[in-house]
Scaffold this motif. Structure first.
Motif, PDB file in Angstrom:
ATOM      1  N   PRO A 164      -9.718   6.895   2.646  1.00  0.00           N
ATOM      2  CA  PRO A 164      -9.084   7.745   3.662  1.00  0.00           C
ATOM      3  C   PRO A 164      -8.912   6.898   4.923  1.00  0.00           C
ATOM      4  N   VAL A 165      -7.727   6.907   5.518  1.00  0.00           N
ATOM      5  CA  VAL A 165      -7.445   6.033   6.660  1.00  0.00           C
ATOM      6  C   VAL A 165      -6.981   6.859   7.859  1.00  0.00           C
ATOM      7  N   VAL A 166      -7.586   6.580   9.012  1.00  0.00           N
ATOM      8  CA  VAL A 166      -7.137   7.126  10.284  1.00  0.00           C
ATOM      9  C   VAL A 166      -6.523   5.982  11.067  1.00  0.00           C
ATOM     10  N   ALA A 167      -5.239   6.048  11.335  1.00  0.00           N
ATOM     11  CA  ALA A 167      -4.526   4.964  12.012  1.00  0.00           C
ATOM     12  C   ALA A 167      -4.130   5.409  13.412  1.00  0.00           C
ATOM     13  N   VAL A 168      -4.672   4.720  14.408  1.00  0.00           N
ATOM     14  CA  VAL A 168      -4.403   5.057  15.806  1.00  0.00           C
ATOM     15  C   VAL A 168      -3.334   4.116  16.344  1.00  0.00           C
ATOM     16  N   ALA A 169      -2.303   4.698  16.950  1.00  0.00           N
ATOM     17  CA  ALA A 169      -1.203   3.918  17.528  1.00  0.00           C
ATOM     18  C   ALA A 169      -1.294   3.962  19.049  1.00  0.00           C
ATOM     19  N   PRO A 170      -1.846   2.907  19.678  1.00  0.00           N
ATOM     20  CA  PRO A 170      -1.924   2.896  21.148  1.00  0.00           C
ATOM     21  C   PRO A 170      -0.556   2.779  21.810  1.00  0.00           C
ATOM     22  N   ILE A 171       0.419   2.232  21.074  1.00  0.00           N
ATOM     23  CA  ILE A 171       1.769   2.046  21.614  1.00  0.00           C
ATOM     24  C   ILE A 171       2.674   3.133  21.043  1.00  0.00           C
ATOM     25  N   PRO A 172       3.307   3.951  21.900  1.00  0.00           N
ATOM     26  CA  PRO A 172       4.138   5.060  21.425  1.00  0.00           C
ATOM     27  C   PRO A 172       5.209   4.643  20.421  1.00  0.00           C
ATOM     28  N   ASP A 173       5.815   3.465  20.614  1.00  0.00           N
ATOM     29  CA  ASP A 173       6.860   3.012  19.709  1.00  0.00           C
ATOM     30  C   ASP A 173       6.332   2.843  18.291  1.00  0.00           C
ATOM     31  N   ASP A 174       5.081   2.351  18.189  1.00  0.00           N
ATOM     32  CA  ASP A 174       4.477   2.185  16.865  1.00  0.00           C
ATOM     33  C   ASP A 174       4.208   3.530  16.214  1.00  0.00           C
ATOM     34  N   LEU A 175       3.889   4.514  17.012  1.00  0.00           N
ATOM     35  CA  LEU A 175       3.661   5.853  16.481  1.00  0.00           C
ATOM     36  C   LEU A 175       4.919   6.376  15.793  1.00  0.00           C
ATOM     37  N   ILE A 176       6.062   6.017  16.342  1.00  0.00           N
ATOM     38  CA  ILE A 176       7.348   6.473  15.800  1.00  0.00           C
ATOM     39  C   ILE A 176       7.677   5.778  14.488  1.00  0.00           C
ATOM     40  N   HIS A 177       7.415   4.466  14.415  1.00  0.00           N
ATOM     41  CA  HIS A 177       7.897   3.667  13.280  1.00  0.00           C
ATOM     42  C   HIS A 177       6.854   3.413  12.200  1.00  0.00           C
ATOM     43  N   ALA A 178       5.575   3.667  12.473  1.00  0.00           N
ATOM     44  CA  ALA A 178       4.513   3.265  11.550  1.00  0.00           C
ATOM     45  C   ALA A 178       4.649   3.912  10.180  1.00  0.00           C
ATOM     46  N   LEU A 179       4.890   5.203  10.138  1.00  0.00           N
ATOM     47  CA  LEU A 179       4.957   5.888   8.847  1.00  0.00           C
ATOM     48  C   LEU A 179       6.081   5.323   7.977  1.00  0.00           C
ATOM     49  N   THR A 180       7.223   5.023   8.589  1.00  0.00           N
ATOM     50  CA  THR A 180       8.340   4.448   7.837  1.00  0.00           C
ATOM     51  C   THR A 180       7.968   3.097   7.257  1.00  0.00           C
ATOM     52  N   ARG A 181       7.296   2.266   8.071  1.00  0.00           N
ATOM     53  CA  ARG A 181       6.879   0.940   7.596  1.00  0.00           C
ATOM     54  C   ARG A 181       5.916   1.054   6.418  1.00  0.00           C
ATOM     55  N   ILE A 182       4.920   1.914   6.565  1.00  0.00           N
ATOM     56  CA  ILE A 182       3.893   2.061   5.522  1.00  0.00           C
ATOM     57  C   ILE A 182       4.513   2.631   4.254  1.00  0.00           C
ATOM     58  N   GLN A 183       5.379   3.614   4.404  1.00  0.00           N
ATOM     59  CA  GLN A 183       6.055   4.195   3.242  1.00  0.00           C
ATOM     60  C   GLN A 183       6.910   3.151   2.525  1.00  0.00           C
ATOM     61  N   ASP A 184       7.583   2.308   3.290  1.00  0.00           N
ATOM     62  CA  ASP A 184       8.391   1.245   2.693  1.00  0.00           C
ATOM     63  C   ASP A 184       7.506   0.266   1.921  1.00  0.00           C
ATOM     64  N   HIS A 185       6.340  -0.098   2.499  1.00  0.00           N
ATOM     65  CA  HIS A 185       5.404  -0.982   1.786  1.00  0.00           C
ATOM     66  C   HIS A 185       4.985  -0.358   0.455  1.00  0.00           C
ATOM     67  N   LEU A 186       4.699   0.927   0.469  1.00  0.00           N
ATOM     68  CA  LEU A 186       4.248   1.608  -0.747  1.00  0.00           C
ATOM     69  C   LEU A 186       5.362   1.698  -1.779  1.00  0.00           C
ATOM     70  N   GLU A 187       6.574   1.964  -1.324  1.00  0.00           N
ATOM     71  CA  GLU A 187       7.696   2.049  -2.262  1.00  0.00           C
ATOM     72  C   GLU A 187       7.943   0.705  -2.941  1.00  0.00           C
ATOM     73  N   ARG A 188       7.888  -0.379  -2.164  1.00  0.00           N
ATOM     74  CA  ARG A 188       8.069  -1.704  -2.751  1.00  0.00           C
ATOM     75  C   ARG A 188       6.909  -2.035  -3.696  1.00  0.00           C
ATOM     76  N   SER A 189       5.710  -1.607  -3.325  1.00  0.00           N
ATOM     77  CA  SER A 189       4.540  -1.850  -4.173  1.00  0.00           C
ATOM     78  C   SER A 189       4.678  -1.130  -5.506  1.00  0.00           C
ATOM     79  N   LEU A 190       5.250   0.064  -5.482  1.00  0.00           N
ATOM     80  CA  LEU A 190       5.494   0.809  -6.717  1.00  0.00           C
ATOM     81  C   LEU A 190       6.532   0.091  -7.572  1.00  0.00           C
ATOM     82  N   GLN A 191       7.594  -0.391  -6.938  1.00  0.00           N
ATOM     83  CA  GLN A 191       8.654  -1.097  -7.669  1.00  0.00           C
ATOM     84  C   GLN A 191       8.124  -2.341  -8.369  1.00  0.00           C
TER      85      GLN A 191
END
Length: 327
Positions: A32-59
């Motif tokens: 279980p992971v709790v990810a804290v984004a101190p920078i607002p911009d990262d809060l916006i983009h983090a989920l997309t980045r992580i989801q993309d990593h997982l999708e490529r990992s599945l492929q």
């Protein structure tokens, strides 16, 4: 003690490039992971980045569940209070002591006294950073290689005040992260890998600055020599394989000629002072069109999966396993 990642909540503070790939690695391991984004911009983009990593990992067969299965174990937040249940928190912020100290203060206000705290720093000594914390014994370095969810590299660094037994715990846990970890029991600037690599970077730049070769030539040399064998073996095994006496002979004459400057080389200094960041802004040791820069990033991502597949065919104990099969 039996380690069960699903029962070990981990916190990440900082969701830039590495923070996102480290988060992905831990999710794949089952934490279980709790990810804290101190920078607002990262809060916006983090989920997309992580989801993309997982999708490529599945492929590429790195995972066998859909991304949502792993994302169900992820909380992305700005609230440090969410870190309260975490047994390990990894700081992944920029190389700035003041910023890191501020993060440690916020983290230590909420985590348990026996929870571990670590930094992904690659430049600041762990013995220095741990003095910025309330409980130095529980503080360690966790130095990852990008992309963290595909590479096998991980350095676990003990500072002067770290409890080595806790470092050994992290060493065991890292195997669930699909790493071949290195436990650095004594703190040293740059740790192990950076000391080796920066000696190479310095010599490479020196060869170009002094007109012996072009940037392209030096890169070609690295790719077709060290790049040829290093996924299988390190430098010591390579010398064993190719004859130790020859290296002893060459060292006598060659070592005195190698660059040992303590100054940042002009070549890289000029690039940075002119705003160059490499592929990130299409200006570095090479010049790129925007399309070339994008394709290099995509190619590196694709390569990281393919080289991992090859490397897994030859694990560190490959020869020992072959010997057992022959018995």
């Amino acid at each position: 003690m039996t380690l069960i990642p699903q029962e070990i909540p981990v916190g990440i503070v900082g969701l830039g490039l590495m923070g996102c790939s480290i988060t992905t690695c831990l999710l794949i391991a089952g934490h279980p992971v709790v990810a804290v984004a101190p920078i607002p911009d990262d809060l916006i983009h983090a989920l997309t980045r992580i989801q993309d990593h997982l999708e490529r990992s599945l492929q590429h067969g790195l995972i066998d569940q859909q991304p949502d299965h792993y994302l169900s174990n992820l909380i992305i937040t700005e609230d440090y209070q969410e870190l309260r249940p975490c047994q390990l928190v990894i700081e992944c912020t920029i190389e700035n002591r003041a910023i890191k100290e501020s993060v440690y203060q916020k983290v230590e206000r909420v985590i348990a006294p026996d929870a571990l705290l670590a930094s992904n720093t690659s430049a600041i000594p762990i013995s220095v950073l741990q003095k910025l914390t309330q409980h130095p014994k529980r503080f360690f370095g966790l130095h990852w290689a990008e992309p963290a969810h595909t590479t096998r590299f991980l350095e676990i660094i003990c500072g002067d005040d770290s409890a080595v037994s806790q470092g050994e715990y992290l060493y065991e846990l890292a195997h669930f992260w699909r790493k071949e970890p290195i436990l650095v029991r004594k703190d040293i600037a740059g740790f192990i890998t950076n000391r080796l690599m920066y000696a190479m970077y310095r010599e490479a730049i020196s060869l170009v600055e002094n007109g012996y070769a072009t940037v392209e030539d030096v890169d070609r040399s690295c790719r077709n020599n060290a790049g040829y064998f290093m996924t299988l073996v390190g430098v010591f095994r390579w010398m064993d394989l190719t004859g130790v006496p020859a290296y002893h002979t060459v060292m006598k004459d060659l070592l005195p000629t190698l660059n040992n400057s303590t100054e940042v080389p002009k070549l890289i200094d000029d690039i940075v002072k002119s705003g160059g960041r490499g592929v990130a802004n299409a200006h570095g040791f090479y010049e790129y069109t925007p399309e070339e820069a994008r394709l290099w990033e995509e190619t590196f991502t694709e390569f990281s999966f393919k080289i991992r597949e090859i490397a897994l065919q030859y694990p560190a104990d490959y020869v020992k396993k072959k010997l057992k099969e022959q018995e």
